[in-house]
Design an enzyme around this catalytic site. Structure first.
Site, PDB file in Angstrom:
ATOM      1  N   SER A   3       0.834  -1.206   0.000  1.00 47.37           N
ATOM      2  CA  SER A   3       0.000   0.000   0.000  1.00 47.37           C
ATOM      3  C   SER A   3       0.859   1.242   0.000  1.00 47.37           C
ATOM      4  CB  SER A   3      -0.898   0.014   1.237  1.00 47.37           C
ATOM      5  OG  SER A   3      -1.591   1.250   1.282  1.00 47.37           O
TER       6      SER A   3
ATOM      7  N   LYS B  92      -4.693  -6.558   3.089  1.00 51.07           N
ATOM      8  CA  LYS B  92      -4.598  -5.386   2.208  1.00 51.07           C
ATOM      9  C   LYS B  92      -5.976  -4.990   1.684  1.00 51.07           C
ATOM     10  CE  LYS B  92      -2.918  -2.241  -0.691  1.00 51.07           C
ATOM     11  NZ  LYS B  92      -3.680  -2.143  -1.877  1.00 51.07           N
TER      12      LYS B  92
ATOM     13  N   HIS C 268      -7.761  -3.224   4.422  1.00 52.41           N
ATOM     14  CA  HIS C 268      -7.131  -1.898   4.507  1.00 52.41           C
ATOM     15  C   HIS C 268      -7.806  -0.946   3.517  1.00 52.41           C
ATOM     16  CE1 HIS C 268      -4.448   0.990   2.553  1.00 52.41           C
ATOM     17  NE2 HIS C 268      -3.852   1.153   3.724  1.00 52.41           N
ATOM     18  N   ASN C 269      -7.995  -1.409   2.283  1.00 53.71           N
ATOM     19  CA  ASN C 269      -8.605  -0.545   1.273  1.00 53.71           C
ATOM     20  C   ASN C 269     -10.059  -0.233   1.616  1.00 53.71           C
ATOM     21  OD1 ASN C 269      -6.144  -1.071   0.036  1.00 53.71           O
ATOM     22  ND2 ASN C 269      -7.022  -1.070  -2.002  1.00 53.71           N
TER      23      ASN C 269
ATOM     24  N   GLU D 185     -10.021   2.404   4.066  1.00 55.64           N
ATOM     25  CA  GLU D 185      -9.661   3.642   3.351  1.00 55.64           C
ATOM     26  C   GLU D 185     -10.905   4.280   2.709  1.00 55.64           C
ATOM     27  OE1 GLU D 185      -6.207   3.132   0.736  1.00 55.64           O
ATOM     28  OE2 GLU D 185      -7.320   4.167  -0.823  1.00 55.64           O
TER      29      GLU D 185
HETATM   30  P1  NBP Z   1      -0.352  -1.980 -14.306  1.00 57.65           P
HETATM   31  O1  NBP Z   1      -1.355  -2.574 -13.394  1.00 57.65           O
HETATM   32  O2  NBP Z   1      -0.753  -0.916 -15.230  1.00 57.65           O
HETATM   33  O3  NBP Z   1       0.285  -3.182 -15.175  1.00 57.65           O
HETATM   34  C1  NBP Z   1       1.249  -2.938 -16.181  1.00 57.65           C
HETATM   35  C2  NBP Z   1       2.326  -3.978 -16.144  1.00 57.65           C
HETATM   36  O4  NBP Z   1       1.752  -5.290 -16.334  1.00 57.65           O
HETATM   37  C3  NBP Z   1       3.336  -3.775 -17.247  1.00 57.65           C
HETATM   38  O5  NBP Z   1       4.589  -4.120 -16.735  1.00 57.65           O
HETATM   39  C4  NBP Z   1       2.860  -4.783 -18.292  1.00 57.65           C
HETATM   40  O6  NBP Z   1       3.862  -5.179 -19.177  1.00 57.65           O
HETATM   41  C5  NBP Z   1       2.480  -5.913 -17.406  1.00 57.65           C
HETATM   42  N1  NBP Z   1       1.697  -6.961 -18.086  1.00 57.65           N
HETATM   43  C6  NBP Z   1       0.431  -6.939 -18.553  1.00 57.65           C
HETATM   44 BR1  NBP Z   1      -0.669  -5.490 -18.470  1.00 57.65          BR
HETATM   45  N2  NBP Z   1       0.058  -8.086 -19.095  1.00 57.65           N
HETATM   46  C7  NBP Z   1       1.130  -8.888 -19.006  1.00 57.65           C
HETATM   47  C8  NBP Z   1       1.366 -10.220 -19.409  1.00 57.65           C
HETATM   48  N3  NBP Z   1       0.414 -10.971 -19.975  1.00 57.65           N
HETATM   49  N4  NBP Z   1       2.588 -10.731 -19.173  1.00 57.65           N
HETATM   50  C9  NBP Z   1       3.545 -10.004 -18.587  1.00 57.65           C
HETATM   51  N5  NBP Z   1       3.363  -8.727 -18.172  1.00 57.65           N
HETATM   52  C10 NBP Z   1       2.167  -8.182 -18.376  1.00 57.65           C
HETATM   53  O7  NBP Z   1       0.945  -1.504 -13.470  1.00 57.65           O
HETATM   54  P2  NBP Z   1       1.032  -0.675 -12.089  1.00 57.65           P
HETATM   55  O8  NBP Z   1       0.062   0.448 -12.052  1.00 57.65           O
HETATM   56  O9  NBP Z   1       2.476  -0.409 -11.906  1.00 57.65           O
HETATM   57  O10 NBP Z   1       0.550  -1.726 -10.991  1.00 57.65           O
HETATM   58  C11 NBP Z   1       1.209  -2.980 -10.798  1.00 57.65           C
HETATM   59  C12 NBP Z   1       0.451  -3.777  -9.759  1.00 57.65           C
HETATM   60  O11 NBP Z   1       0.491  -3.057  -8.520  1.00 57.65           O
HETATM   61  C13 NBP Z   1      -1.036  -3.976 -10.078  1.00 57.65           C
HETATM   62  O12 NBP Z   1      -1.430  -5.251  -9.642  1.00 57.65           O
HETATM   63  C14 NBP Z   1      -1.710  -2.919  -9.242  1.00 57.65           C
HETATM   64  O13 NBP Z   1      -3.034  -3.254  -8.918  1.00 57.65           O
HETATM   65  C15 NBP Z   1      -0.825  -2.886  -8.015  1.00 57.65           C
HETATM   66  N6  NBP Z   1      -0.868  -1.649  -7.265  1.00 57.65           N
HETATM   67  C16 NBP Z   1      -0.921  -0.451  -7.874  1.00 57.65           C
HETATM   68  C17 NBP Z   1      -0.943   0.722  -7.125  1.00 57.65           C
HETATM   69  C18 NBP Z   1      -0.954   2.043  -7.793  1.00 57.65           C
HETATM   70  O14 NBP Z   1      -1.062   3.059  -7.089  1.00 57.65           O
HETATM   71  N7  NBP Z   1      -0.834   2.111  -9.117  1.00 57.65           N
HETATM   72  C19 NBP Z   1      -0.918   0.644  -5.751  1.00 57.65           C
HETATM   73  C20 NBP Z   1      -0.828  -0.570  -5.145  1.00 57.65           C
HETATM   74  C21 NBP Z   1      -0.807  -1.716  -5.923  1.00 57.65           C
HETATM   75  P3  NBP Z   1       4.069  -4.408 -20.583  1.00 57.65           P
HETATM   76  O15 NBP Z   1       4.900  -3.220 -20.257  1.00 57.65           O
HETATM   77  O16 NBP Z   1       4.765  -5.409 -21.408  1.00 57.65           O
HETATM   78  O17 NBP Z   1       2.694  -4.045 -21.083  1.00 57.65           O
END
Ligand code: NBP
Length: 478
Positions: A128, A184, A187-188, A191
């Site tokens: 988080s 987690k 937690h959300n 939130e």
């Molecule tokens: P995203 O959730 O937008 O995912 C993008 C990533 O997933 C890229 O690296 C993409 O690779 C990869 N990907 C996908 Br889409 N399909 C794939 C596949 N079939 N094989 C391999 N890689 C694949 O990224 P994020 O916003 O950085 O979040 C990452 C995780 O963290 C998520 O589960 C999210 O829920 C969680 N999270 C996010 C936050 C936040 O604030 N954003 C907070 C807490 C947790 P590519 O570059 O090749 O398309």
């Protein structure tokens, strides 16, 4: 092999987490992303990190020392499954695969069970704190085996946020398999409730109290020096103070009043229903976002209204009343959230430590707050506490504020200002604290139409009344 830890998935969360890991003494970080462009960009933009990049999963695995430890940060769902199966192919028994995405905990339970026979450890981990947390120190909620935590724990401790009170890292081994993602998720949910309660406080101050957004920003900033001190109160003051550069209007007035959501609040409420745990404050917060996002219903029903109630004339104590109502409702939201956590622990066989969970939320995450120390203290005083509302400290605080809470909920109703989470929280508190509930009448209704039986206050056993006959009572069982 040159790296002690790897990150797969280099979108914003993965890149930031990789940079955080690389900035800690002793870590060398391997990085891999499906599209190699992201990997190249990250490595080029951050030469200081000393990343070890790979363009195939096989090379990535080869770049890691044993036991290999890799954190997956890709989209939850099918993408996570795809990456896991590639890593399972390339890894060996004893290696550790961490899923740091926002997985549904039941997916984590399934994945852990699928992977266990390979001898590879699978650790579903809640992270988080958004992008900023990933880079500078998140709150981390790992599940998985205790054995995997021996390797993983020190790495996670090195990157976690640190509590301002005692410097403790905001990470603890939550429990086995899906426990981390479950906690987690709740937690959300908390939130969502926290945000909705703050929004209701703002709405009442504005539309009943008559304060401007800038004045309310000052009120929140003042509240942030006391028992409500928290990240969400702090940023609320910032948002309310912000003026739209285009129109010169308060920013809050130019934003469309429809709240978005990505689903974890809904999961929390769905699970609470499945566990039979009332989380009414959290549910109202999720529903309030839903109500806001139905403009067609809002305009159709709004069109039927010919007059709205006048805002009530409020006493001088109104601001303080709202503050107290907010505090008490917040206690309810946490009481309900911790109930769900403990119910989940019982259902899924996790030994959860609510005090330790409260402590790791003190920094790094969105609900970070001074208040969490008090929750940790409550569970320390009484590890088998049945409700936070029964704790001496919280019971006293809520009782002292209850007149104010009632005034605020009544004022909201009489003024026609919706306060669903304030109202539901107060109703929950009253439901837990009255002598008798009308549930007795519901038992009578159930027995009338369905012979569902009832118990009596004065006699042991289970009874049924012949409602369609002579209304005599029979004892059905002991
Ligand atoms: P995203 O959730 O937008 O995912 C993008 C990533 O997933 C890229 O690296 C993409 O690779 C990869 N990907 C996908 Br889409 N399909 C794939 C596949 N079939 N094989 C391999 N890689 C694949 O990224 P994020 O916003 O950085 O979040 C990452 C995780 O963290 C998520 O589960 C999210 O829920 C969680 N999270 C996010 C936050 C936040 O604030 N954003 C907070 C807490 C947790 P590519 O570059 O090749 O398309």
């Amino acid at each position: 092999p040159t790296a002690n830890i790897g990150v797969v998935g280099l979108a914003v969360m993965g890149s930031n987490l990789a940079r955080n890991l690389a900035s800690r003494e002793g870590n060398t970080v391997a990085v891999y992303n499906r599209s190699p462009g992201r990997t190249r960009d990250l490595v080029a933009e951050h030469p200081e990190a000393g990343f070890v990049p790979s363009e195939s999963v096989a090379d990535f695995a080869a770049s890691l020392s044993r036991p290999r430890t890799a954190i997956i940060m890709v989209q939850a769902g099918a993408a996570t499954d795809a990456v896991i199966s590639q890593l399972v192919e390339a890894f060996e028994p004893g290696d550790i695969i961490v899923d740091g995405g926002n997985a549904l905990f039941t997916d984590t339970i399934r994945r852990e069970a699928d992977i266990r026979p390979t001898g590879i450890h699978f650790v579903g981990t809640g992270i988080s704190g958004g992008e900023e947390g990933a880079l500078n120190g998140p709150s981390i909620m790992p599940g998985g085996t205790a054995e995997s935590y021996e390797t993983l724990g020190p790495i996670l401790e090195s990157i976690a946020a640190r509590a301002p009170e005692d410097g403790a890292p905001c990470v603890t081994h939550i429990g086995t398999d899906g426990a981390g993602h479950f906690v987690k998720m709740v937690h959300n949910g908390i939130e969502y409730a926290d945000m909705q309660l703050i929004a209701e406080a703002y709405d009442l101050l504005r539309n009943v109290g008559g304060y401007t957004p800038a004045q309310i920003a000052d009120i929140f900033a003042e509240w942030n020096t006391g028992e409500l001190e928290s990240y969400l109160i702090e940023i609320t003051a910032e948002v309310l103070r912000h003026v739209d550069p285009v129109t010169g209007a308060p920013f809050v007035d130019v934003v469309v009043d429809q709240a978005g959501q990505k689903g974890t609040g809904t999961w929390t409420v769905q699970q609470a229903l499945a566990l039979g745990t009332p989380v009414s404050g959290i549910a109202e917060a999720v529903f309030a976002r839903g109500v806001s996002s139905h403009p067609e219903q809002r305009s159709a029903v709004g069109a039927t209204i010919t007059s709205r109630p006048q805002p009530q004339v409020v006493p001088d104590t109104f601001v303080e009343d709202v503050r107290r109502a907010l505090y008490s409702s917040k206690v309810v939201a946490y009481a309900q959230g911790f109930d769900e956590i403990l119910a989940g622990g019982r259902e899924y066989g996790w030994q959860l430590d609510p005090g330790a969970i409260a402590k790791i939320w003190r920094a790094g995450c969105i609900i970070r707050a001074r208040f969490l120390n008090l929750i940790a203290d409550a569970y320390e005083r009484q590890p088998d506490l049945v409700s936070l509302l029964a704790d001496d400290f919280f019971a006293k605080a809520v009782a002292e504020g209850s007149d104010a809470w009632r005034r605020v909920v009544a004022t909201a109703a009489l003024s026609g200002v919706p306060a669903p989470a304030f109202s539901a929280s107060l109703a929950y508190y009253d439901s837990l604290s009255v002598d008798r509930l009308p549930a007795a009448l519901i038992q009578g209704q159930r027995d009338f139409f369905g012979a569902h039986t009832y118990r009596r206050v004065d006699l042991p056993g289970v009874f049924h009344t012949e409602w369609s006959g002579d209304r005599s009572e029979t004892k059905v069982s002991d």
